[in-house]
Design an enzyme around this catalytic site. Structure first.
Site, PDB file in Angstrom:
ATOM      1  N   ASN A 154      -6.565   3.107   4.072  1.00 12.52           N
ATOM      2  CA  ASN A 154      -6.196   1.770   3.623  1.00 12.52           C
ATOM      3  C   ASN A 154      -6.880   0.728   4.508  1.00 12.52           C
ATOM      4  O   ASN A 154      -7.014   0.906   5.726  1.00 12.52           O
ATOM      5  CB  ASN A 154      -4.676   1.562   3.562  1.00 12.52           C
ATOM      6  N   GLU A 195      -6.524  -3.207   5.177  1.00  7.93           N
ATOM      7  CA  GLU A 195      -5.721  -4.410   4.929  1.00  7.93           C
ATOM      8  C   GLU A 195      -6.529  -5.663   5.266  1.00  7.93           C
ATOM      9  O   GLU A 195      -7.611  -5.590   5.850  1.00  7.93           O
ATOM     10  CB  GLU A 195      -4.428  -4.336   5.761  1.00  7.93           C
ATOM     11  N   CYS A 208      -5.919   0.198  -1.045  1.00  9.43           N
ATOM     12  CA  CYS A 208      -5.252   1.459  -0.695  1.00  9.43           C
ATOM     13  C   CYS A 208      -6.286   2.546  -0.389  1.00  9.43           C
ATOM     14  O   CYS A 208      -7.401   2.529  -0.910  1.00  9.43           O
ATOM     15  CB  CYS A 208      -4.371   1.936  -1.849  1.00  9.43           C
ATOM     16  N   GLU A 254      -6.511   5.614  -1.365  1.00  7.32           N
ATOM     17  CA  GLU A 254      -6.996   6.425  -2.478  1.00  7.32           C
ATOM     18  C   GLU A 254      -8.039   5.691  -3.311  1.00  7.32           C
ATOM     19  O   GLU A 254      -8.957   6.305  -3.856  1.00  7.32           O
ATOM     20  CB  GLU A 254      -5.842   6.949  -3.355  1.00  7.32           C
ATOM     21  N   CYS A 275       0.364   3.593  -5.566  1.00  8.55           N
ATOM     22  CA  CYS A 275       0.858   2.414  -6.303  1.00  8.55           C
ATOM     23  C   CYS A 275       0.356   2.463  -7.746  1.00  8.55           C
ATOM     24  O   CYS A 275      -0.529   3.248  -8.100  1.00  8.55           O
ATOM     25  CB  CYS A 275       0.413   1.133  -5.602  1.00  8.55           C
ATOM     26  N   CYS A 285      -3.461   2.066  -8.293  1.00  6.76           N
ATOM     27  CA  CYS A 285      -4.234   3.275  -7.967  1.00  6.76           C
ATOM     28  C   CYS A 285      -4.059   4.333  -9.050  1.00  6.76           C
ATOM     29  O   CYS A 285      -5.012   5.033  -9.401  1.00  6.76           O
ATOM     30  CB  CYS A 285      -3.817   3.834  -6.607  1.00  6.76           C
TER      31      CYS A 285
HETATM   32  N1  THU Z   1      -1.005   2.230   0.743  1.00  8.89           N
HETATM   33  C1  THU Z   1      -2.020   3.114   0.516  1.00  8.89           C
HETATM   34  O1  THU Z   1      -3.093   2.998   1.098  1.00  8.89           O
HETATM   35  N2  THU Z   1      -1.804   4.123  -0.370  1.00  8.89           N
HETATM   36  C2  THU Z   1      -0.612   4.403  -0.937  1.00  8.89           C
HETATM   37  O2  THU Z   1      -0.501   5.370  -1.664  1.00  8.89           O
HETATM   38  C3  THU Z   1       0.544   3.538  -0.669  1.00  8.89           C
HETATM   39  C4  THU Z   1       0.258   2.274   0.039  1.00  8.89           C
HETATM   40  C5  THU Z   1      -1.191   1.190   1.776  1.00  8.89           C
HETATM   41  C6  THU Z   1      -1.398  -0.206   1.303  1.00  8.89           C
HETATM   42  C7  THU Z   1      -0.961  -0.988   2.534  1.00  8.89           C
HETATM   43  O3  THU Z   1      -2.054  -1.074   3.430  1.00  8.89           O
HETATM   44  C8  THU Z   1       0.105  -0.136   3.158  1.00  8.89           C
HETATM   45  O4  THU Z   1      -0.041   1.147   2.607  1.00  8.89           O
HETATM   46  C9  THU Z   1       1.515  -0.625   2.954  1.00  8.89           C
HETATM   47  O5  THU Z   1       1.760  -0.880   1.629  1.00  8.89           O
END
Ligand code: THU
Length: 126
Positions: A42, A44, A53, A55, A86, A89
Site C-alpha cells: 500500500n 498512502e 492498496c 493489491e 476493498c 480492488c
Molecule cells: N489496504 C490495502 O492496501 N489493502 C487491503 O486489502 C485493505 C486496505 C490499505 C489501504 C490503506 O493504506 C490502509 O490499508 C488502511 O486502509
C-alpha cells in the site's frame, strides 16, 4: 507456487509499505496463470484519498508487464486483523480473472481463502 509460498512473498513486502497515516502495512503477491509473481504494497498519500492498496499496485504492475490472467492473490497485513480487499480492488481484480482465489492473512491465525467471485457477486459490467 503454493499458497503458503505466495503468502510468504506477500509478507516479505511489508517493510516496503508506505503507510504513515494509517500505520497499517499491507503486502500483496499476485500469481499469474503462467506462474509469474507480481508484488505490491500500500502506498498512502497525505491527501488520503489518493492512497493505493497493495493489491492494486501488484495488479497494475502485472498488467503493465503484459499479464492479464491470474489464479491466486495473497494479501498480508501487519497486526491481527485480516486485510480483506476493498470494493475498488475487487472490481479491478475481477476485470481480469473471475476464477481467482484470494488468500488473506494477518500476522497471527489461520489464513483464509476466498473465491474472488464470492467477494464481489454483483460486479459492475457494461
Ligand atoms: N489496504 C490495502 O492496501 N489493502 C487491503 O486489502 C485493505 C486496505 C490499505 C489501504 C490503506 O493504506 C490502509 O490499508 C488502511 O486502509
Amino acid at each position: 507456487m503454493d499458497e503458503q509460498k505466495l503468502l510468504g512473498l506477500a509478507r516479505e513486502m511489508l517493510p516496503f509499505a508506505y503507510a504513515p497515516y494509517s500505520g497499517y502495512r499491507v503486502g500483496a503477491a499476485l500469481l499469474t496463470t503462467d506462474g509469474k509473481v507480481f508484488k505490491g504494497v500500500n502506498v498512502e498519500n497525505v491527501s488520503l484519498g489518493l492512497t493505493i492498496c497493495a493489491e492494486r499496485v501488484a495488479l497494475t504492475a502485472a498488467v503493465a508487464a503484459g499479464h492479464r490472467s491470474f489464479s491466486l492473490l495473497a494479501i498480508a497485513a501487519e497486526g491481527e486483523s485480516r486485510p480483506l480487499p476493498c470494493g475498488a480492488c475487487r472490481q479491478m481484480l475481477l476485470e481480469f480473472s473471475r476464477e481467482m482465489k484470494v488468500l488473506v492473512a494477518g500476522e497471527k491465525g489461520e489464513p483464509h481463502v476466498f473465491e474472488l467471485k464470492d467477494l464481489l457477486p454483483h460486479p459492475f459490467t457494461l
